[in-house]
Design an enzyme around this catalytic site. Sequence first.
Site, short mmCIF file in Angstrom:
data_model
loop_
_atom_site.label_atom_id
_atom_site.label_comp_id
_atom_site.label_asym_id
_atom_site.label_seq_id
_atom_site.Cartn_x
_atom_site.Cartn_y
_atom_site.Cartn_z
N ARG A 93 0.74 -1.79 0.19
CA ARG A 93 -0.28 -0.11 0.37
C ARG A 93 1.20 1.25 -0.01
O ARG A 93 0.66 2.30 -1.12
CB ARG A 93 -1.31 -0.21 1.11
CG ARG A 93 -1.49 1.40 1.58
CD ARG A 93 -3.21 1.53 2.75
NE ARG A 93 -3.08 2.51 2.70
CZ ARG A 93 -4.12 2.52 3.88
NH1 ARG A 93 -4.51 1.70 4.32
NH2 ARG A 93 -4.33 3.95 4.60
N ASN A 147 -10.44 -4.72 -0.03
CA ASN A 147 -10.00 -3.74 -0.99
C ASN A 147 -9.75 -3.79 -1.85
O ASN A 147 -9.06 -4.33 -1.65
CB ASN A 147 -9.57 -2.39 -0.06
CG ASN A 147 -10.77 -1.89 0.29
OD1 ASN A 147 -12.22 -1.23 0.24
ND2 ASN A 147 -10.37 -1.01 1.13
N CYS A 169 -18.49 -2.48 3.48
CA CYS A 169 -17.87 -1.21 3.74
C CYS A 169 -18.37 -0.72 4.89
O CYS A 169 -19.74 -0.41 4.92
CB CYS A 169 -18.04 -0.42 2.10
SG CYS A 169 -17.10 1.18 2.71
N HIS A 199 -17.73 3.23 -2.33
CA HIS A 199 -16.61 4.29 -1.64
C HIS A 199 -17.02 5.23 -2.91
O HIS A 199 -16.01 6.33 -3.91
CB HIS A 199 -15.40 4.16 -1.99
CG HIS A 199 -14.61 3.68 -1.12
ND1 HIS A 199 -13.73 3.01 -0.94
CD2 HIS A 199 -14.91 3.01 0.03
CE1 HIS A 199 -13.38 2.33 0.40
NE2 HIS A 199 -14.92 2.57 1.12
N TYR A 252 -15.48 9.83 0.61
CA TYR A 252 -14.77 9.58 -0.72
C TYR A 252 -15.07 10.32 -1.96
O TYR A 252 -13.95 10.44 -2.16
CB TYR A 252 -14.62 8.03 -1.90
CG TYR A 252 -13.93 7.09 -0.53
CD1 TYR A 252 -12.68 6.85 -0.42
CD2 TYR A 252 -14.24 7.08 1.03
CE1 TYR A 252 -11.39 6.53 1.23
CE2 TYR A 252 -13.80 5.74 1.59
CZ TYR A 252 -12.31 5.55 1.63
OH TYR A 252 -11.68 5.34 2.79
P1 NAD Z 1 -3.41 -6.02 6.79
O1 NAD Z 1 -1.90 -5.79 6.05
O2 NAD Z 1 -2.82 -6.48 8.40
O3 NAD Z 1 -3.50 -7.46 6.57
C1 NAD Z 1 -4.52 -8.30 7.10
C2 NAD Z 1 -3.96 -9.56 6.78
O4 NAD Z 1 -3.30 -10.91 4.98
C3 NAD Z 1 -2.36 -9.79 7.30
O5 NAD Z 1 -2.32 -10.33 8.64
C4 NAD Z 1 -1.68 -10.81 6.31
O6 NAD Z 1 -0.65 -11.24 6.59
C5 NAD Z 1 -2.91 -11.03 4.96
N1 NAD Z 1 -2.81 -11.86 4.29
C6 NAD Z 1 -1.75 -11.24 3.24
N2 NAD Z 1 -2.23 -12.11 1.94
C7 NAD Z 1 -3.45 -13.34 2.16
C8 NAD Z 1 -3.01 -14.11 1.64
N3 NAD Z 1 -3.01 -14.50 0.94
N4 NAD Z 1 -3.71 -15.09 2.03
C9 NAD Z 1 -4.45 -14.81 3.92
N5 NAD Z 1 -4.21 -13.91 4.19
C10 NAD Z 1 -3.50 -12.78 3.42
O7 NAD Z 1 -4.17 -5.25 6.59
P2 NAD Z 1 -5.97 -4.42 7.05
O8 NAD Z 1 -5.02 -3.11 6.86
O9 NAD Z 1 -6.32 -4.86 8.28
O10 NAD Z 1 -6.73 -3.95 5.98
C11 NAD Z 1 -7.23 -6.10 5.76
C12 NAD Z 1 -8.57 -5.54 4.68
O11 NAD Z 1 -9.12 -5.24 4.87
C13 NAD Z 1 -7.47 -4.73 3.45
O12 NAD Z 1 -7.67 -5.68 2.05
C14 NAD Z 1 -8.67 -3.57 3.69
O13 NAD Z 1 -8.42 -2.64 2.68
C15 NAD Z 1 -9.18 -4.00 3.69
N6 NAD Z 1 -10.33 -2.71 4.52
C16 NAD Z 1 -11.58 -3.15 4.23
C17 NAD Z 1 -12.57 -1.84 4.55
C18 NAD Z 1 -13.72 -1.97 3.70
O14 NAD Z 1 -14.43 -1.10 4.56
N7 NAD Z 1 -14.69 -2.98 2.86
C19 NAD Z 1 -12.14 -1.09 5.59
C20 NAD Z 1 -10.71 -1.47 6.07
C21 NAD Z 1 -10.14 -2.04 6.00
C1 G6P Z 2 -12.23 3.47 5.67
C2 G6P Z 2 -12.63 2.61 4.61
C3 G6P Z 2 -11.51 1.19 3.79
C4 G6P Z 2 -10.59 1.59 4.12
C5 G6P Z 2 -10.06 2.18 5.14
C6 G6P Z 2 -8.49 2.67 5.55
O1 G6P Z 2 -12.73 3.61 6.10
O2 G6P Z 2 -14.15 2.05 4.38
O3 G6P Z 2 -12.42 1.04 2.76
O4 G6P Z 2 -9.55 1.45 3.30
O5 G6P Z 2 -11.07 2.91 5.98
O6 G6P Z 2 -8.10 3.26 6.82
P1 G6P Z 2 -7.19 3.25 7.12
O7 G6P Z 2 -7.24 3.49 8.60
O8 G6P Z 2 -6.37 2.30 6.48
O9 G6P Z 2 -6.41 4.18 6.58
MN MN Z 3 -14.49 1.17 2.70
#
Ligand code: NAD
Ligand code: G6P
Ligand code: MN
Length: 432
Positions: A93, A147, A169, A199, A252
Amino acid sequence: PVKIVTIGGGSSYTPELMEGFIKRYQDLPIREIWLVDIEDGKEKLEIVGALAQRMWDASPYDVKVHLTLDRREALKDADFVTTQFRVGLLDARIKDERIPLLHGMLGQETNGAGGIFKAFRTIPVIGQIIEDMKELCPNAWLINFTNPSGMVTEAAIKHFGWERCIGLCNVPTISMMAEPRLLGKDLSELTYRFAGLNHFHWHKVYDRDGKDLTPELIDHINEAGGGTPVNIYQAPFPLELLHSMNLLPCGYHRYYYQKQAMLDHALEEFRQGGTRAEQVKQTEKELFELYKNPQLHEKPVQLSKRGGAYYSDAACECIRAIYSNSRTHMVVSTRNNGAISCLDDDSIVEVSSLISATGAQPLAWGPMPSAEKGWLQMMKAMEECTIQAALTGDYGLALEAFVLNPLVENNAETQRVLDELLVAHEKYLPQF
Ligand code: NAD
Ligand code: G6P
Ligand code: MN
């Protein structure tokens, strides 16, 4: 009893998820939770996994949290699979956010060039997960949080054929927490209608008598506590624009409606403390130090520094609503099926839906005004192009996705940004 599998279990958000399940246990009797990660995330998995088990042990419920690096072992007979993985972890990222900025373009986790590359890295992996699910848990629901959530969900449903998939989300959740407070009302007194893409959605709010409260909320939108997640800089929206639309944009939309202010702010942060991803890496380090404490057995408040706070209110509530067939209103990414008339029926959209045992039933929004129709059709075309490029590794399609994306400037630097990102992420892009 229910078996839950979470892919990317080493995420710092896992305590959110545990809290959400503990809160809902009476309606959703879980027997076991499997947290799956990979070698690179092993240490995180062990730390947060131990906290997850402590949270259950401190609750009245007897639930076992299993930790594994073997996805197939975990998926066997799963009822619900939730995904919260990040291919390449935060270092990937950081590149998504830094490289475009170095060329004067917005670098952002889910928008612009960064968001396109996150899709390129993630879509092949969701495809592999679905291959395993077809064999090991053919009736399971896939609750995707990974995401870019809308595009990953579209790939899962449309291209990998997993119909029982819902994308989530926390942005709509946060709006529905903040806005009733601004109005001095309870959520149960309000009717919400959302429509658009992940978003990139708008919404309207009505009171019990059907009175449109959207104009009142527009007047509050630039105030603190207006419902924007903490990761987004709050460049003020021009209120005239919003009043003419009479729609509430999502946080967003600032990247599109206030592009220059957002770019200026991102460059400023880049020069001072680093991009959001670099700041988040520091927050994550602090969180994991807290998680190591054997006396801790609840979600620490510091997790609210992450933009994804209140994630569990979306994920756990969605699973509860499916399991108990409750026809609950939620805003999810699902197949359009005519809800937004200017988009194809099989496009994945983020809309107000009723969640029940049959999944998400989107509520009809109807036609969009011509400005929003134009935005949506362009953004959906960009998403489709991105997904096709992610599936095929076609360089020309990747470039077309770039050209279509409003946050990727179309100039002498465009192809350089594409090439640099392709090289930087080579390890995670076998298809290119
Ligand atoms: P992170 O960097 O902590 O990753 C989470 C885990 O995924 C890590 O422990 C990593 O080792 C693991 N991982 C990587 N590749 C993998 C694979 N192939 N199989 C299994 N595990 C794997 O990430 P985070 O900051 O906790 O965010 C996790 C995800 O959730 C991201 O994709 C982020 O964008 C998403 N997210 C979505 C929203 C939303 O609104 N939809 C909000 C926040 C985060
Ligand atoms: C938001 C969104 C997520 C995004 C995240 C980022 O609210 O809905 O889709 O990826 O938060 O948060 P961060 O703390 O990782 O910048
Ligand atoms: Mn989101």
